[in-house]
Every structure is written in structure tokens, then in C-alpha cells.
Design a protein around this motif. Structure first.
Motif, mmCIF file in Angstrom:
data_model
loop_
_atom_site.group_PDB
_atom_site.id
_atom_site.type_symbol
_atom_site.label_atom_id
_atom_site.label_comp_id
_atom_site.label_asym_id
_atom_site.label_seq_id
_atom_site.Cartn_x
_atom_site.Cartn_y
_atom_site.Cartn_z
ATOM 1 N N ILE A 175 0.839 -1.211 0.000
ATOM 2 C CA ILE A 175 0.000 0.000 0.000
ATOM 3 C C ILE A 175 0.869 1.254 0.000
ATOM 4 C CG2 ILE A 175 -1.727 1.298 1.320
ATOM 5 C CD1 ILE A 175 -2.804 -1.354 2.346
ATOM 6 N N GLN A 208 1.459 2.561 -3.499
ATOM 7 C CA GLN A 208 0.269 2.690 -4.339
ATOM 8 C C GLN A 208 -0.523 3.938 -3.988
ATOM 9 O OE1 GLN A 208 -1.778 -0.991 -3.362
ATOM 10 N NE2 GLN A 208 -1.018 -2.000 -5.223
ATOM 11 N N ASP A 209 -1.341 4.377 -4.932
ATOM 12 C CA ASP A 209 -2.376 5.354 -4.627
ATOM 13 C C ASP A 209 -3.585 4.533 -4.193
ATOM 14 O OD1 ASP A 209 -4.039 7.494 -4.362
ATOM 15 O OD2 ASP A 209 -4.245 7.892 -6.509
ATOM 16 N N TYR A 210 -3.539 4.101 -2.943
ATOM 17 C CA TYR A 210 -4.466 3.069 -2.491
ATOM 18 C C TYR A 210 -5.902 3.563 -2.472
ATOM 19 C CZ TYR A 210 -6.581 -0.516 0.474
ATOM 20 O OH TYR A 210 -7.385 -1.506 0.968
ATOM 21 N N ILE A 241 -5.782 -3.784 -2.794
ATOM 22 C CA ILE A 241 -4.354 -3.755 -3.105
ATOM 23 C C ILE A 241 -4.093 -4.141 -4.554
ATOM 24 C CG2 ILE A 241 -2.103 -4.789 -2.549
ATOM 25 C CD1 ILE A 241 -3.011 -5.052 0.322
ATOM 26 N N THR A 242 -4.818 -5.124 -5.046
ATOM 27 C CA THR A 242 -4.573 -5.592 -6.418
ATOM 28 C C THR A 242 -5.062 -4.618 -7.471
ATOM 29 O OG1 THR A 242 -6.675 -6.836 -6.323
ATOM 30 C CG2 THR A 242 -4.638 -8.014 -5.724
ATOM 31 N N SER A 294 -5.456 -1.091 -6.985
ATOM 32 C CA SER A 294 -4.984 0.288 -6.819
ATOM 33 C C SER A 294 -3.751 0.539 -7.694
ATOM 34 C CB SER A 294 -4.640 0.563 -5.350
ATOM 35 O OG SER A 294 -5.789 0.422 -4.531
ATOM 36 N N PRO A 295 -3.657 1.737 -8.288
ATOM 37 C CA PRO A 295 -2.529 2.031 -9.199
ATOM 38 C C PRO A 295 -1.217 2.216 -8.441
ATOM 39 C CG PRO A 295 -3.903 3.981 -8.905
ATOM 40 C CD PRO A 295 -4.620 2.850 -8.231
ATOM 41 N N TRP A 296 -0.112 1.805 -9.077
ATOM 42 C CA TRP A 296 1.212 1.969 -8.505
ATOM 43 C C TRP A 296 1.721 3.394 -8.713
ATOM 44 C CZ3 TRP A 296 3.932 -1.602 -5.699
ATOM 45 C CH2 TRP A 296 3.397 -2.906 -5.676
ATOM 46 N N SER A 327 -2.237 5.087 2.201
ATOM 47 C CA SER A 327 -0.897 4.957 1.636
ATOM 48 C C SER A 327 0.113 5.731 2.486
ATOM 49 C CB SER A 327 -0.861 5.468 0.198
ATOM 50 O OG SER A 327 -1.668 4.673 -0.639
#
Length: 269
Positions: free
Chosen positions: A6, A9-11, A17-18, A20-22, A236
Motif C-alpha cells: 500500500i 500505491q495510490d491506495y 491492493i490488487t 490500486s494504481p502503482w 498509503s
């Protein structure tokens, strides 16, 4: 450990988690750009260092004093009374402290007023608050901390005390030459672990005892995470700060353990 992802990521709570964008290290750059983060980090180190200087020796001294008590009944009573504060919630302790140390209505300041002494702002002046914070910490934790040291003292060879007594050593000399060297490994291990926690600080104590007037000292990493990470749902940010604390804690732990082994030949590992 999976949740550490997290921090990178931009959680989004709904995407998980899977989904959300990195964002890589963007969250860390944002944190290190906050002036409030450095203030909280400074206060965390300050309070923990002062706690290390004040609260760490307290259970050692207390254990030595308890070990010297002759009366078994009084010794058991004293141990029980000293352990009790550990089992109180910080919310309860905070309420008690406000009843005792409040500037206008606290018991202590009312007694000082009757003696003609001006009230002391224990909880509203940042320097007085700092002393109060440390004193309350010693009161809450010292009794419980004696358990480990009393166990270590019990393991010291009794023949060493007898030999010291035959050589004419008094109580203080036996404590200095027999008891303290006997519990030195325990002291070193606990000191190393304590140093490893310098960047970690509990949420309850500074949050309950702190207020707006003493924010210069009471705003620490845990309250910073709560206000900027949890209250505003920036998970995050909260995770990244936690990962930063863990990384710094590992460095401090390894460094203090290395120095302890070099100086005293005792360490955690």
C-alpha cells in the motif's frame, strides 16, 4: 507483510491492493515534503530519548531496592502496588492526571494555592508538560519493568554474596560488585531493544496527555499518522510512515547491538 505494498500505491479502499494504481516512491516524496512530518519525527526522538534516560534506569533501581527489602509481606505488597499502574488504560491514567494536575481545578494546584504558591501549568506549558509526561511514564511502567530484573537478580549465584560479605563488603558494595555485574547481560539486551524502538512510539500516551497548548512536543509520529493518514483516509501515507519507522528501527537495532557486543560482549544476537 503483504499490506506494505500500500505504501507504493495510490491506495483505493474499494479497489483494494490488487486494483490500486502503482505510484512508486511518490508517497514517500510527499511525506518527506511535509514540515509536520519532521516536527513529529523530532518529537518522537526527543520523547523516546528522554524516556530512555529517565524510564529505563527506574526499574533497575526499583528492582535493586525491592531485592534489599527484608520483610516478605511488605515486599509482596510493595511489588503488587508498583505493578498496578501497568494494568490501567492510558485513557484512565489521562483522566486521573487531569484531575491531579489541571491548572485551575487539579488537586496539586489547589494545595499549592492554599499554601500561597502560584499554580503550575503542568499540562498547558510545554516544558512543564514534558516533565509531567516523563514522570507519569515512570510511574506507569517502572513497577512492571522490575519483573525481568528481579528474575535476573534471583539468578545471581548466592555464593558470590557470601564471599563478598566475608571480604567485608557492605550492602552498597555488594550491589555494585555482585548484583549489577550479574544482571548486566539482561540490562544490555533490554537497552538494545529499547534503542531499536527510538523511532516507535505508542499512540495512547501522547494523544491522551497532549493538547493544543503543548503541540510543539506532543505531536509525534503516531498522532501524525492518525491525523494525516487515518482521519483523512490516506492509507498509503499511514503505511509509508509505518514502513519508514520499521526501516529506521532495524538500523538502530543492528547498530546498537553491534556497539553493545563491542563494548560489553553481550547483545541480542
Amino acid at each position: 507483510m503483504y499490506g506494505i505494498l500500500i505504501a507504493f500505491q495510490d491506495y483505493n479502499l474499494f479497489k483494494g491492493i490488487t486494483g490500486s494504481p502503482w505510484v512508486g516512491l511518490d508517497v514517500f516524496r510527499e511525506i518527506f515534503g511535509m514540515s509536520g512530518f519532521y516536527e513529529a519525527l523530532r518529537n518522537t526522538f526527543l520523547l523516546n530519548l528522554l524516556d530512555l534516560l529517565v524510564s529505563f534506569p527506574a526499574p533497575i533501581v526499583l528492582a535493586l531496592l525491592l531485592n534489599e527489602l527484608a520483610g516478605r509481606r511488605f515486599k509482596k505488597f510493595a511489588q503488587t502496588a508498583l505493578y498496578l499502574p501497568h494494568f490501567l488504560s492510558w485513557v484512565i491514567i489521562g483522566g486521573m492526571m487531569y484531575q491531579v494536575f489541571a491548572t485551575n481545578s487539579g488537586i496539586v494546584n489547589e494545595l499549592l494555592g492554599r499554601l500561597g504558591v502560584a499554580p503550575i501549568p503542568f499540562l498547558t506549558d510545554k516544558y512543564d508538560w514534558l516533565v509531567t509526561y516523563l514522570a507519569v511514564g515512570v510511574w506507569q511502567s517502572a513497577g512492571w519493568g522490575t519483573i525481568v530484573y528481579l528474575a535476573a537478580i534471583a539468578g545471581v549465584n548466592a555464593e558470590l554474596y557470601e564471599a563478598a560479605a566475608v571480604d567485608g563488603a557492605g550492602r552498597l558494595r555488594r550491589i555494585w560488585s555482585v548484583t549489577l555485574p550479574g544482571i548486566r547481560p539482561t540490562i544490555v539486551v533490554l537497552l538494545v531493544l529499547k534503542i531499536g524502538e527510538l523511532v516507535q512510539i505508542g499512540f495512547d500516551r501522547p494523544f491522551v496527555l497532549g493538547n493544543v497548548s503543548v503541540r510543539d512536543f506532543s505531536e509525534v509520529i503516531s498522532t501524525f499518522v492518525y491525523k494525516t493518514g487515518i482521519q483523512t483516509a490516506q492509507f498509503s501515507t499511514a503505511t509509508a510512515v509505518g514502513l519508514f519507522q520499521a526501516a529506521v528501527g532495524i538500523v538502530l537495532l543492528l547498530g546498537s547491538n553491534y556497539l553493545a557486543k563491542k563494548i560489553t560482549e553481550n547483545g541480542v544476537f
